[in-house]
Design an enzyme around this catalytic site. Structure first.
Site, PDB file in Angstrom:
ATOM      1  N   SER A 418       0.802  -1.218   0.000  1.00  0.00           N
ATOM      2  CA  SER A 418       0.000   0.000   0.000  1.00  0.00           C
ATOM      3  C   SER A 418       0.830   1.260   0.000  1.00  0.00           C
ATOM      4  O   SER A 418       1.866   1.327   0.659  1.00  0.00           O
ATOM      5  CB  SER A 418      -0.855   0.043   1.258  1.00  0.00           C
ATOM      6  OG  SER A 418      -2.006  -0.676   1.021  1.00  0.00           O
ATOM      7  N   GLY A 419       0.342   2.245  -0.704  1.00  0.00           N
ATOM      8  CA  GLY A 419       1.037   3.524  -0.752  1.00  0.00           C
ATOM      9  C   GLY A 419       2.102   3.549  -1.824  1.00  0.00           C
ATOM     10  O   GLY A 419       2.565   4.603  -2.236  1.00  0.00           O
TER      11      GLY A 419
HETATM   12  N1  ARG Z   1      -4.289  -2.264   1.675  1.00  0.00           N
HETATM   13  C1  ARG Z   1      -3.130  -3.025   1.396  1.00  0.00           C
HETATM   14  C2  ARG Z   1      -1.961  -2.483   2.203  1.00  0.00           C
HETATM   15  O1  ARG Z   1      -2.216  -1.823   3.175  1.00  0.00           O
HETATM   16  C3  ARG Z   1      -2.854  -3.152  -0.049  1.00  0.00           C
HETATM   17  C4  ARG Z   1      -3.824  -4.024  -0.662  1.00  0.00           C
HETATM   18  C5  ARG Z   1      -3.665  -4.168  -2.094  1.00  0.00           C
HETATM   19  N2  ARG Z   1      -4.440  -5.298  -2.405  1.00  0.00           N
HETATM   20  C6  ARG Z   1      -4.489  -5.832  -3.598  1.00  0.00           C
HETATM   21  N3  ARG Z   1      -5.173  -6.886  -3.760  1.00  0.00           N
HETATM   22  N4  ARG Z   1      -3.855  -5.270  -4.588  1.00  0.00           N
HETATM   23  O2  ARG Z   1      -0.822  -2.802   2.017  1.00  0.00           O
END
Ligand code: ARG
Length: 479
Positions: A418-419
C-alpha cells in the site's frame, strides 16, 4: 474463500480486514493458513526473518546489519520487566499524553478565507493561502499553464522573456527545489499569459493575458529529472534490480516496514492515506515514521529520512477508500535519488496498458511478514466500468480509483505494498499512474488490485506541495 461481492458497499470491517491498514496489521495476524494463496509470480523469495513477527523491534536502528533484527522475549523475568515497562509507559501516557498530543498531533488549522478572497490574483487572502495554490499546472509535453484571477482558465505561458531564474521560481512555488529543463513549444492557442517585466512572488502574479505571442512559442517546464531509472532490469525476474525503481520508498512505522511510497519531488513522498489510520495510536505522528528511499532490500537500508509533516487528503474516506492519498514532507530533501514523474493534466493511461507495481508487501496472501526484497509485477490497467461490474467490484470503484492486475488472477500487489507506486512508461519515462490502495484478497480472479488514480488528484498534490511552502511558518507548532 467465499467473499462474494454484493451491490452495496462493504462494511468498514470488511474493507479493513481485507485491506489491512498497515500500522495495526490485524489481518496479517488473523488470516489463517488455509487462506494462503500465491499471487506474485511464484518463485521462492527470501522473507524477512521474523521468528517473532508480532513483537515490535526493540529499538531504533544503528548499523544496517542490525536493522532488521527482531527480538524474541521469553521467560518469566523478562515478562516481569515488560509488565513494569508497560506500567511506566501507561503512566507517562496518562500523565503527559494529552499535552504531548496537543503539541505534536494537532491538526493543521483549517484554511479560512474571507468573502472577498480572489483566487489566483497573486495575493494571499486565505489564512493558509489556498486561494493561490491551484493556479499552475502542466499540460501535454510539460506545457506550463497558468490561471489568473482575470482569465479564470489555464493558459499557456508565452516564451518571451522567460529565463532560468523565472523557471526556478516557478518550480519552487510548486514545491520543488529548482527547475530542471525548459523547452519551448509551438502552440495553436489564441490567448496566452505574457510575462511582465518583473517576476513578483508567484507566476500568476507575474503574467498578463495577451492575444499575441511572438512565434506562438510557449514554455514547457520540467521541475525534476524524473522517471528515467539509471538501473537495468532483470528480464522475467520478479525481484527488482537495483536502480530500476529508484523512487520506491519504504515507510517504517515505529521501526517496521508498513507501507510503500514514491518520491515525486526532493521533499515529497506520495503514499496512501490509509497508512495512517486514526485508530492506530501515533500513526499520524511524523516522528513515528522513517522513510527509506531507493532501496531494494530491507536488509540493506540506506540512511533514513525523517518526516516533517503528514498531509492526508481531507476527503479520504476509510469506509470506501475514496481519495486514498497522502503526502509526506521530508525533513530534508532526498539527495541524488530520482523521483518518478507526475502525469500531465490531460494524460490518460488507456485500459489494457501494461504498467508495473512494486513493493515490499507480503508475497502470499496471509503471510505474516513482508518481503525482504523489493518485488515487481506487471499489471494491466483495467477499464473502470469492467472493474465496477457486478462480477468484479460491483460499484465500489470511484472516479478516483484505477483497477490494475489480471481478471484471471495471479498478478497483484498485497498487504504492505500500500502507498507504493503503479507506474506506466510513456515515451521512455515512467509516470506515477496509481497508488496501491486496496483489493479483496490478493491475486484472486475477478478481484484485481485497486489503485488511487493519481491523474485525478494532481491539483490536490500540487496544491498541497505549494501550501506547505507558502504556509511554512504555520506548520511550526507552538505549545
Ligand atoms: N491495503 C493493502 C496495504 O495496506 C494493499 C492491498 C492491495 N491489495 C491488492 N489486492 N492489490 O498494504
Amino acid at each position: 474463500m467465499e467473499h462474494r461481492q454484493t451491490e452495496s458497499p462493504p462494511s468498514y470491517d470488511y474493507v479493513m480486514n481485507h485491506n489491512t491498514p498497515p500500522p495495526s496489521y490485524p489481518s496479517l495476524e488473523t488470516l489463517s493458513a488455509t487462506q494462503v494463496q500465491p499471487y506474485y509470480i511464484p518463485q521462492p523469495v527470501h522473507q524477512t526473518p521474523a521468528p517473532c513477527a508480532q513483537t515490535i523491534p526493540a529499538q531504533t536502528v544503528r548499523a544496517s546489519s542490525q536493522r532488521n533484527k527482531r527480538y524474541c522475549f521469553g521467560g518469566s523475568s523478562v515478562t516481569a520487566v515488560i509488565v513494569v515497562l508497560v506500567v511506566i509507559a501507561v503512566w507517562i501516557g496518562v500523565r503527559y499524553g494529552p499535552s504531548l498530543w496537543a503539541l505534536t498531533e494537532k491538526e493543521t488549522p483549517p484554511d479560512t478565507c474571507p468573502p472577498s478572497s480572489v483566487d489566483c490574483d497573486g495575493k494571499k487572502d486565505c489564512s493558509q493561502g489556498s486561494d493561490e495554490c491551484r493556479c499552475v499546472r502542466f499540460g501535454a509535453a510539460n506545457e506550463l499553464q497558468v490561471m489568473t484571477s482575470k482569465t479564470k482558465s489555464f493558459l499557456p505561458v508565452c516564451a518571451q522573456g522567460w529565463n532560468k531564474d523565472i523557471a526556478d521560481q516557478t518550480c519552487q512555488q510548486l514545491g520543488f527545489r529548482q527547475s530542471y529543463e525548459v523547452g519551448f513549444l509551438n502552440t495553436s492557442s489564441f490567448t496566452f499569459q505574457s510575462l511582465n517585466s518583473q517576476f513578483t512572488s508567484t507566476i500568476q502574479a507575474s503574467v498578463n493575458t495577451s492575444t499575441s505571442c511572438p512565434g506562438q512559442q510557449t514554455v514547457s517546464l520540467q521541475c525534476s529529472k524524473c522517471g528515467k531509472p539509471p538501473g537495468s532490469r532483470i528480464i522475467g525476474g520478479n525481484a527488482a534490480a537495483d536502480g530500476q525503481w529508484p523512487w520506491q520508498a519504504s515507510l517504517h512505522f515505529q521501526g517496521s516496514h508498513t507501507c510503500g511510497g514514491s518520491l515525486v519531488a526532493p521533499d515529497f513522498i506520495i503514499t496512501a492515506a490509509h497508512c495512517f489510520p486514526k485508530g492506530t495510536t501515533g500513526s499520524q505522528l511524523p516522528s513515528n515514521w522513517k522513510v527509506y528511499i531507493g532501496l531494494v532490500s530491507q536488509l540493506q537500508l540506506p540512511n533514513p529520512y525523517n518526516v516533517k509533516q503528514i498531509i492526508l487528503h481531507q476527503n479520504y474516506d476509510p469506509a470506501s477508500n475514496n481519495n486514498d492519498i497522502a503526502l509526506l514532507k521530508l525533513s530534508k530533501p532526498a539527495s541524488n535519488i530520482q523521483p518518478v514523474c507526475l502525469p500531465a493534466f490531460d494524460q490518460k493511461f488507456p485500459a489494457g496498458k501494461k504498467c508495473w507495481t512494486t513493493g515490499f508487501g507480503v508475497i502470499r496472501q496471509g503471510d505474516d511478514s513482508s518481503s525482504t526484497l523489493l518485488m515487481e509485477v506487471e499489471v494491466n490497467l483495467i477499464d473502470s466500468s469492467v472493474c465496477n461490474s457486478y462480477s468484479v467490484y460491483g460499484g465500489r470503484i470511484t472516479e478516483k480509483m484505477q483497477c490494475a492486475g489480471d481478471l484471471k488472477g495471479g498478478k497483484d500487489s498485497c498487504q504492505g505494498d500500500s502507498g507504493g507506486p503503479l507506474v506506466c512508461k510513456v515515451d521512455d519515462k515512467w509516470y506515477l499512474a496509481g497508488i496501491t490502495s486496496w483489493g479483496n484478497g490478493c491475486g484472486k480472479p475477478n478481484n484485481p488490485g485497486v489503485y488511487t488514480d493519481v491523474g485525478q488528484l494532481l491539483m490536490w498534490i500540487y496544491g498541497k506541495m505549494q501550501l506547505s511552502l507558502i504556509c511554512h511558518s504555520l506548520h511550526h507548532k507552538r505549545v
